[in-house]
Write an enzyme that holds these catalytic residues in place. Structure first.
Site, PDB file in Angstrom:
ATOM      1  N   GLY A 201       0.832  -1.204   0.000  1.00 40.71           N
ATOM      2  CA  GLY A 201       0.000   0.000   0.000  1.00 40.71           C
ATOM      3  C   GLY A 201       0.860   1.244   0.000  1.00 40.71           C
ATOM      4  O   GLY A 201       2.061   1.186  -0.239  1.00 40.71           O
ATOM      5  N   ASN A 202       0.230   2.371   0.232  1.00 41.58           N
ATOM      6  CA  ASN A 202       0.972   3.629   0.303  1.00 41.58           C
ATOM      7  C   ASN A 202       0.387   4.498   1.414  1.00 41.58           C
ATOM      8  O   ASN A 202      -0.632   4.152   2.007  1.00 41.58           O
ATOM      9  CB  ASN A 202       0.950   4.344  -1.060  1.00 41.58           C
ATOM     10  CG  ASN A 202      -0.465   4.647  -1.501  1.00 41.58           C
ATOM     11  OD1 ASN A 202      -1.141   5.476  -0.910  1.00 41.58           O
ATOM     12  ND2 ASN A 202      -0.926   3.954  -2.540  1.00 41.58           N
ATOM     13  N   ARG A 203       1.054   5.633   1.669  1.00 36.10           N
ATOM     14  CA  ARG A 203       0.689   6.428   2.846  1.00 36.10           C
ATOM     15  C   ARG A 203      -0.373   7.480   2.568  1.00 36.10           C
ATOM     16  O   ARG A 203      -0.611   8.355   3.402  1.00 36.10           O
ATOM     17  CB  ARG A 203       1.938   7.083   3.433  1.00 36.10           C
ATOM     18  CG  ARG A 203       2.882   6.080   4.078  1.00 36.10           C
ATOM     19  CD  ARG A 203       4.132   6.753   4.604  1.00 36.10           C
ATOM     20  NE  ARG A 203       3.826   7.924   5.391  1.00 36.10           N
ATOM     21  CZ  ARG A 203       4.437   9.097   5.262  1.00 36.10           C
ATOM     22  NH1 ARG A 203       5.390   9.250   4.374  1.00 36.10           N
ATOM     23  NH2 ARG A 203       4.095  10.108   6.018  1.00 36.10           N
ATOM     24  N   SER A 204      -1.022   7.416   1.420  1.00 38.44           N
ATOM     25  CA  SER A 204      -2.059   8.412   1.130  1.00 38.44           C
ATOM     26  C   SER A 204      -3.133   8.384   2.224  1.00 38.44           C
ATOM     27  O   SER A 204      -3.620   7.325   2.612  1.00 38.44           O
ATOM     28  CB  SER A 204      -2.701   8.097  -0.225  1.00 38.44           C
ATOM     29  OG  SER A 204      -3.875   8.861  -0.380  1.00 38.44           O
TER      30      SER A 204
END
Ligand code: CTP
Length: 397
Positions: A201-204
């Site tokens: 995933g990512n930190r958005s």
């Protein structure tokens, strides 16, 4: 939006704390001006903590910044809650012997007043005449509600509920310039499963995309929010259709389907460029892989480029580019190359880093058009930035 909340000396001042909180959580820059009497009910530290702005209630505080005029000029909206009978009288007659009175006189912003007092005071012809005078000049009076008062009496005079005041206040400045437009916004970060318990995933945080959906809905658009992972505590706007997705494939399916009858698609989501070639049916176990685990990834389709390539005439497609490039010229060059590659109508470029852009409540963006020219630059709360992005891209400035 910059909102001044005037708090005057009534017991309902304690309820104004939750009004201020609601406005702050909705992304507004709130400045509280308590009168001297209000401070006998709720003190400065509470207003500062809850508004996240300094509170200098005195007319002679910060004189060098000409605050008695500056606050009124900066305000997009002034809300006075609770407004006592005395305050309503003073407002009606343009008295300005304190900071709030000066601020109101110096401002051309919409004025929303939430009266709170005993029934007898509210019904007194003097108060009624003052309230009528304010209404005639365009002020919006919210309440008072009827019900039990502070003492044993009951009747009209209770301050309206904070949520009702917030709703009426925001409605007073709401532009309906996007009424009839259908807008699809994607937000948050997609997650690509590795196995039943893990993902890439990512930190958005989803905050900017959700703010765009909120701003568009507030301006009258019919909004569908395609929400990938959005941080806890980021509330979805009311009146917006929300479609939850997890992976890029799900996001692609939902966005493409809803884009079909949309006038604009705004791809604020942080979409995973790659996904694991295989998703393990069962948990990946360490004893099978030892010290090194290589993951094989395969590229995801580029949803934005697909939308741009397949777009119906008149549909506006807006992409985002979050880049870790600190140099402005190099950032612009990356943005220009990206909009050319993606083929969208506009690209919102912002710098991100370990501590910048992503989870923050504020953002700084540049919006590029197809020619690579900067249409606008905006900085501030994600809601105010959202409004500027809508102005620039949906052509309603
Ligand atoms: N995007 C998309 N589909 C993807 C990847 C990105 O629709 N598979 C969209 C994002 O929603 C965003 C824009 O494309 O609006 C730019 O995303 P970004 O990751 O910055 O672009 P990439 O083309 O992946 O380039 P980079 O190499 O910089 O990651």
């Amino acid at each position: 939006m910059t909102i001044v909340v005037g708090v005057t000396g009534g017991i309902a001042a304690y309820k104004a704390v939750s009004l201020v909180r609601t406005l702050v959580l909705a992304g507004h820059d709130v400045h509280v001006i308590p009168t001297e009497a209000a401070l006998r009910f709720v003190g400065t530290p509470t207003w500062e903590a809850i508004s996240r702005n300094p509170v200098e209630p005195g007319l002679y505080d910060g004189v060098a910044q000409v605050r008695h005029v500056a606050l009124g000029q900066a305000a997009d909206l002034i809300v006075i809650a609770p407004a006592t009978a005395n305050t309503i009288a003073r407002l009606a007659h343009g008295l300005a012997d304190d900071l709030l009175g000066n601020t109101v006189l110096a401002s051309s912003a919409p004025l929303v007043v939430a009266p709170a007092m005993h029934t007898g005071m509210w019904q007194n012809p003097a108060t009624q005449a003052n309230a009528s005078l304010l209404r005639a000049r365009g002020a919006i009076l919210v309440g008072p509600a009827s019900g039990p008062l502070t003492g044993t009496d009951s009747g009209p005079g209770r301050m309206a509920e904070p949520d009702e005041i917030a709703e009426a206040a925001l409605a007073a400045v709401r532009r309906a310039d996007l009424a009839g437009r259908r807008v699809v916004v994607s937000a948050g970060g997609t997650r690509e499963p590795l196995d039943p318990v893990r993902f890439l995933g990512n930190r958005s945080s989803g905050k900017q995309g959700v703010a765009l959906a909120r701003a568009a809905a507030m301006r009258g658009a019919t909004v569908t929010l395609i929400a990938a992972h959005v941080d806890d505590g980021v509330p979805f706007p009311s009146g917006v259709e929300v479609v939850r997705v997890e992976t890029t494939a799900q996001l692609r399916e939902a966005v493409t389907r809803h884009a079909e009858d949309a006038d604009a698609v705004i791809m604020a989501a942080a979409v995973a460029d790659y996904r694991p070639t295989e998703v393990a049916e069962r948990k990946i176990k360490k004893d099978r892989h030892g010290d090194r685990l290589n993951l094989a990834l395969v590229a995801n389709p580029d949803v934005l480029a697909e939308l741009a390539a397949a777009k119906a005439p008149g549909r506006i497609v807006v992409g985002f580019a979050a880049e870790t490039e600190p140099d402005r010229e190099a950032l612009l060059a990356l943005g220009r190359a990206k909009i050319a590659r993606k083929g969208c109508d506009f690209l919102v470029v912002n710098a991100v880093g370990w501590h910048e852009g992503i989870a923050s409540d504020d953002n700084t963006v540049m919006v590029l058009d197809r020619a690579g020219d900067i249409v606008i630059e905006a900085s501030g709360s994600k809601l105010s930035v959202a409004d500027r992005i809508l102005d620039a891209t949906l052509g309603t400035a």
